[in-house]
Design a protein around this motif. Structure first.
Motif, short mmCIF file in Angstrom:
data_model
loop_
_atom_site.label_atom_id
_atom_site.label_comp_id
_atom_site.label_asym_id
_atom_site.label_seq_id
_atom_site.Cartn_x
_atom_site.Cartn_y
_atom_site.Cartn_z
N THR A 118 0.83 -1.20 0.00
CA THR A 118 0.00 0.00 0.00
C THR A 118 0.87 1.26 0.00
O THR A 118 2.02 1.24 0.41
N THR A 119 0.26 2.35 -0.46
CA THR A 119 0.86 3.69 -0.36
C THR A 119 -0.17 4.59 0.32
O THR A 119 -0.77 5.46 -0.32
N PRO A 120 -0.41 4.41 1.63
CA PRO A 120 -1.57 5.02 2.28
C PRO A 120 -1.48 6.52 2.51
O PRO A 120 -2.51 7.19 2.59
N GLY A 127 -3.41 9.68 -5.77
CA GLY A 127 -3.33 10.77 -4.82
C GLY A 127 -4.25 10.63 -3.62
O GLY A 127 -4.30 11.52 -2.77
N ILE A 128 -4.98 9.53 -3.51
CA ILE A 128 -5.86 9.31 -2.35
C ILE A 128 -5.04 9.19 -1.08
O ILE A 128 -4.02 8.51 -1.05
N ALA A 129 -5.47 9.87 -0.02
CA ALA A 129 -4.93 9.62 1.32
C ALA A 129 -5.91 8.68 2.01
O ALA A 129 -7.10 9.00 2.14
N TYR A 130 -5.44 7.51 2.43
CA TYR A 130 -6.34 6.55 3.06
C TYR A 130 -7.05 7.19 4.25
O TYR A 130 -6.43 7.86 5.07
N GLN A 263 -9.66 18.86 -15.05
CA GLN A 263 -9.81 18.57 -13.62
C GLN A 263 -8.48 18.02 -13.11
O GLN A 263 -7.99 17.00 -13.60
N VAL A 264 -7.91 18.72 -12.13
CA VAL A 264 -6.60 18.34 -11.60
C VAL A 264 -6.78 17.86 -10.17
O VAL A 264 -7.32 18.57 -9.33
N THR A 265 -6.36 16.64 -9.89
CA THR A 265 -6.53 16.05 -8.56
C THR A 265 -5.19 15.52 -8.05
O THR A 265 -4.21 15.44 -8.78
N VAL A 273 0.54 15.12 -10.30
CA VAL A 273 -0.90 15.36 -10.28
C VAL A 273 -1.55 14.44 -11.32
O VAL A 273 -0.89 13.92 -12.22
N ILE A 274 -2.85 14.25 -11.16
CA ILE A 274 -3.67 13.59 -12.18
C ILE A 274 -4.46 14.68 -12.90
O ILE A 274 -5.19 15.44 -12.26
N ALA A 275 -4.30 14.77 -14.20
CA ALA A 275 -5.02 15.76 -14.99
C ALA A 275 -5.99 15.04 -15.92
O ALA A 275 -5.58 14.27 -16.79
#
Length: 352
Positions: A118-120, A127-130, A263-265, A273-275
């Motif tokens: 995992t990369t929590p 880019g999710i923070a668990y 949309q940049v997340t 980033v995710i674009a």
């Protein structure tokens, strides 16, 4: 400067074969750093100095294989390196999906695996923070199957808009193996990292490290220990934090200017980033071909998914854009060239 100091003061006897765990001086300094900055439970006796997270992953794979675990779960999408690293240890990776809180627990419970990577703190690449709930559920699962969570804290030090999220290992050091490195804070070429292991795995990991390479180079360990002890590494992290935040802001602003409606997340932390670009820029396959012809290298989000069949023609373009190693000027130029390429001015862009 640190190298000169180390070379002047290092006793000759310390250049014998090192403890496979690493120099006690460095492990003590790392324990203090990681407890303070990442909230881990850091016993110096359970820290192993390694050649980056790649070696930490291989060591864990070898130990899990010796314990009869032939399969390990990995996040999907996730780091493509995990597949090859575990395969080298004889362990197969099983892709497991994510939801808005992190690794989806239903598929994990049904999978039958007893260890999961995992990369929590900042899931790669989404880019999710668990969430706190998901962290608790994940640790409850590990205890229930007598398994392990393998935490890759690849960019946990870099969070820009709020306080850093603590490492998962601090919540249950007996079920979480924690790995990190200086690749994002100093340079990947230094090949310097650390692995904190549960007590149950410690002796096996140390023995594997000993037979693999007889320990990490002493001079490099003494150098990094001095760098930590004198506060130089903390200062370096602060410099990186400022530079990376500026580069992130530059990238976001450039995307807003040249790709209206994007949309940049995943921007609160990390080094990418995710674009997600509007449908008018698709399909993705054509977009990628045009920007490549213009001399701009980008990777789609689909490159990080395990099941990619048929995704290249999707109408929406979703890109994983790293910014840490690029100056603000190069970031602005790269986004501008992408925009020119997809607007049909790729030939002109490629000639610049």
């Amino acid at each position: 400067a640190a190298q000169r100091g180390v070379l002047a003061e290092l006793p000759h006897h310390e250049l014998g074969y090192p403890d496979p765990r690493g120099l006690p001086r460095l492990r003590t300094a790392l324990a203090e750093l990681l407890a303070r900055r990442r909230g881990v439970v850091a016993d110096p006796e359970r820290i192993v100095v390694v050649s980056g997270v790649a070696q930490a992953t291989t060591l864990l794979g070898l130990v899990l294989y010796a314990r009869g675990m032939r399969e390990v779960g990995v996040e999907d999408p996730g780091s493509p390196q995990h597949d090859a690293l575990y395969a080298a240890a004889g362990v197969t990776t099983l892709p497991l999906p994510l939801d808005d809180e992190g690794l989806a627990m239903g598929p994990l419970r049904e999978s039958g695996v007893r260890s999961v990577v995992t990369t929590p703190a900042h899931q790669f690449p989404t880019g999710i923070a668990y969430s706190a709930r998901r962290r608790t559920e994940l640790l409850d699962w590990a205890r229930s199957v007598e398994g392990f969570v393998l935490e890759d804290d690849y960019d946990g030090d870099f969070r820009y808009d709020r306080a850093p999220v603590g490492a998962l290992q601090g919540l249950d050091p007996e079920r979480v193996a924690y790995a990190g490195s200086v690749s994002k804070s100093l340079a990947p070429g230094l090949r310097l990292g650390w692995l904190l292991v549960p007590e149950l795995l410690a002796d096996e990991v140390v023995e594997r490290k000993r037979t693999m390479d007889l320990g990490y180079p002493t001079l490099d360990q003494a150098l990094f220990a001095r760098f930590l002890e004198r506060g130089d590494y903390d200062r370096q992290l602060r410099r990186c934090q400022r530079a990376y935040r500026e580069r992130r802001d530059t990238l976001v602003a450039a995307l807003e200017e040249h790709f209206p409606g994007a949309q940049v997340t995943g921007i609160a932390a990390g080094l990418h980033v995710i674009a997600a670009l509007p449908e008018r820029y698709g399909p993705q396959e054509r977009f990628l071909a045009r920007v490549a012809a213009a001399g701009v290298a980008v990777r789609p989000l689909t490159d990080y998914a395990h099941a990619r069949a048929g995704d290249s023609g999707r109408p929406n373009v979703r890109l994983v854009l790293g910014y840490a190693h690029l100056s603000p000027a190069r970031i602005r130029a790269g986004v501008r060239l992408m925009a020119e390429a997809v607007a049909g001015r790729g030939a002109a862009a490629a000639g610049r």
